[in-house]
Write a protein that holds these residues in place. Structure first.
Motif, PDB file in Angstrom:
ATOM      1  N   GLU A 230     -18.208  -6.817   3.273  1.00  0.00           N
ATOM      2  CA  GLU A 230     -18.814  -5.598   3.828  1.00  0.00           C
ATOM      3  C   GLU A 230     -20.275  -5.461   3.404  1.00  0.00           C
ATOM      4  N   THR A 231     -20.597  -5.845   2.167  1.00  0.00           N
ATOM      5  CA  THR A 231     -21.985  -5.807   1.717  1.00  0.00           C
ATOM      6  C   THR A 231     -22.832  -6.782   2.527  1.00  0.00           C
ATOM      7  N   ARG A 234     -23.564  -5.135   5.841  1.00  0.00           N
ATOM      8  CA  ARG A 234     -24.607  -4.109   5.746  1.00  0.00           C
ATOM      9  C   ARG A 234     -25.994  -4.754   5.622  1.00  0.00           C
ATOM     10  N   GLY A 237     -27.010  -5.700   8.980  1.00  0.00           N
ATOM     11  CA  GLY A 237     -27.044  -4.645   9.981  1.00  0.00           C
ATOM     12  C   GLY A 237     -25.969  -4.795  11.044  1.00  0.00           C
ATOM     13  N   SER A 238     -24.838  -5.401  10.684  1.00  0.00           N
ATOM     14  CA  SER A 238     -23.762  -5.634  11.654  1.00  0.00           C
ATOM     15  C   SER A 238     -22.558  -4.750  11.342  1.00  0.00           C
ATOM     16  N   GLU A 239     -21.653  -4.651  12.309  1.00  0.00           N
ATOM     17  CA  GLU A 239     -20.412  -3.900  12.156  1.00  0.00           C
ATOM     18  C   GLU A 239     -19.253  -4.890  12.140  1.00  0.00           C
ATOM     19  N   ALA A 282     -26.536  -7.063  -2.178  1.00  0.00           N
ATOM     20  CA  ALA A 282     -27.113  -6.926  -0.838  1.00  0.00           C
ATOM     21  C   ALA A 282     -28.423  -7.689  -0.716  1.00  0.00           C
TER      22      ALA A 282
END
Length: 323
Positions: A230-231, A234, A237-239, A282
Motif C-alpha cells: 500500500e505504501t 501511495r 499515486g495509484s489505487e 515511501a
C-alpha cells in the motif's frame, strides 16, 4: 579516512562508496574491473579476483579501514586479510541475517541471538549453506582483527540499482494499480533497509571506530507486507486492492514472503544508536519507481508476470483458489 571497498560497484557496495566519497573519504575500489566501469571517475581501482584468489593488488599501501562487501566464503575473507596483513586499521565485513538460527527467535531479537553453526567444507552457496558460510567469515574476521572488527548484518536491502528485483517487484506492481494478487498473509511482518541507510551506517561505524555486530534493518516504523504494498501504491499515486490468494503453485521464492515471521522483526536499536538513519519507506519506493522507469522497466526475475497474475486472480474469483 582511507578506505578500500572490496566489491564497490554494485548496489550495496556502490551505495557505500557514494556515502564515503560524500564524507570526504579517500576511497579505493577493489574488484575484477568488469562492472560499473563508468562509475566513480577519478577513484583509484585495484584489479583482483576473489574467485581465483588474486588479492595481490592489496599487498601495497595502507588504509584506515577496509569494507568487505564481496566475501561470501571463508577463503575470500582469509585471502583478503592475508594480503592486507597489518596495513588496515579496521575490517568491516558486510554479512547477512542468514547467519541466525531460525528456531526459537522471538520478535525484537538482537545481534546476540544464536547463530547457525559455521560451514567450511564447501563453497557452494545455497539456502542451507549461505548463512553458515557467512558465520565462518564473521568468525575469521573477529579472530584476526579482534576489537578492530566490525560486522554489519543487513536484512533485505532495497533501493535504486538493486539487481535482485524483490522490492522492485512490489513497487512496479503497485504502480500499475488494480487488484494485486498476494499469495501470502498481508499481515506478515516485513523489514527492508534502504541501501543508502545501510551505507550511512557503514561509513559512520568506520568514522567512530565501533567494533561489534550491528543489524541494518528498517523501516523505522514496523510494517507488514500488505502495508508495504500500500505504501508503494501511495508513492506511485495509484489505487490498489490487495487480494489474498492461495499459495498453491506460488513460486518458491516469492518477493518478500517469509514463513518465519520472527526473522522480519529484528531489533535495530544498536544500529540506531550508532547512526543508522531511517529513510521513510515511501521515499525508498518513489526512488525505486523512478529508477525502474528510467531504465525502461526490464522483465523481472521474481513474482508473477502480468499474465500469470491475471490467471491466478481468475482462478481465485472462480473459487478454485481460496485465499
Amino acid at each position: 579516512m582511507r578506505i578500500p571497498v572490496l566489491g564497490g560497484t554494485q548496489f550495496v557496495g556502490r551505495a557505500i562508496v557514494d556515502d564515503a566519497l560524500r564524507t570526504g573519504a579517500e576511497v579505493t575500489l577493489f574488484g575484477r574491473g568488469r562492472t560499473g566501469t563508468e562509475l566513480f571517475p577519478g577513484v583509484p581501482r585495484l584489479i583482483g579476483d576473489r574467485e581465483t584468489g588474486d588479492y595481490t593488488a592489496l599487498r601495497h599501501g595502507s588504509w584506515d579501514a577496509v569494507v568487505d562487501v564481496s566475501g561470501y566464503v571463508p577463503r575470500h575473507v582469509g585471502q583478503a586479510m592475508d594480503a592486507l596483513e597489518d596495513r588496515a586499521g579496521r575490517y568491516l565485513f558486510v554479512s547477512s541475517h542468514a547467519v541466525y538460527q531460525r528456531a526459537g527467535v522471538g520478535p525484537g531479537a538482537t545481534e546476540d541471538a544464536p547463530r547457525r553453526p559455521p560451514v567450511r567444507h564447501t563453497e557452494q552457496l545455497s539456502e542451507d549453506t549461505y548463512g553458515p558460510l557467512k558465520v565462518a567469515c564473521e568468525d575469521d574476521v573477529v579472530a584476526r582483527y579482534g576489537a578492530r572488527a566490525t560486522v554489519v548484518r543487513p536484512g533485505k536491502v532495497a533501493g535504486p540499482h538493486d539487481a535482485q528485483d524483490t522490492f522492485t517487484y512490489w513497487v512496479r506492481r503497485a504502480a500499475r494499480g488494480g487488484r494485486v494478487a498476494l499469495p501470502a498473509d498481508p499481515g506478515q511482518p516485513v523489514q527492508v533497509i534502504d541501501a543508502r541507510d545501510l551505507a550511512r551506517l557503514v561509513v559512520q561505524l568506520l568514522a567512530d571506530g565501533r567494533p561489534g555486530a550491528f543489524h541494518a534493518v528498517g523501516p523505522d516504523e514496523p510494517t507488514t507486507l500488505g502495508g508495504l504494498i500500500e505504501t508503494c501504491a501511495r508513492a506511485a499515486g495509484s489505487e490498489i486492492e490487495i487480494v489474498p490468494v492461495s499459495s498453491e503453485g506460488r513460486p518458491p521464492l516469492f518477493p518478500l514472503v517469509r514463513p518465519d515471521r520472527s526473522t522480519q522483526q529484528r531489533s535495530p536499536a544498536r544500529a540506531r544508536v550508532a547512526g543508522l538513519p531511517a529513510t521513510p519507506l515511501a521515499v525508498t519506493a518513489a526512488d525505486v519507481l523512478a529508477w525502474d522507469r528510467g531504465r525502461g522497466e526490464p522483465p523481472l526475475q521474481v513474482g508473477y508476470t502480468p499474465e500469470e497474475e491475471r490467471a491466478v486472480l481468475a482462478r481465485h474469483d472462480s473459487g478454485a483458489l481460496d485465499g
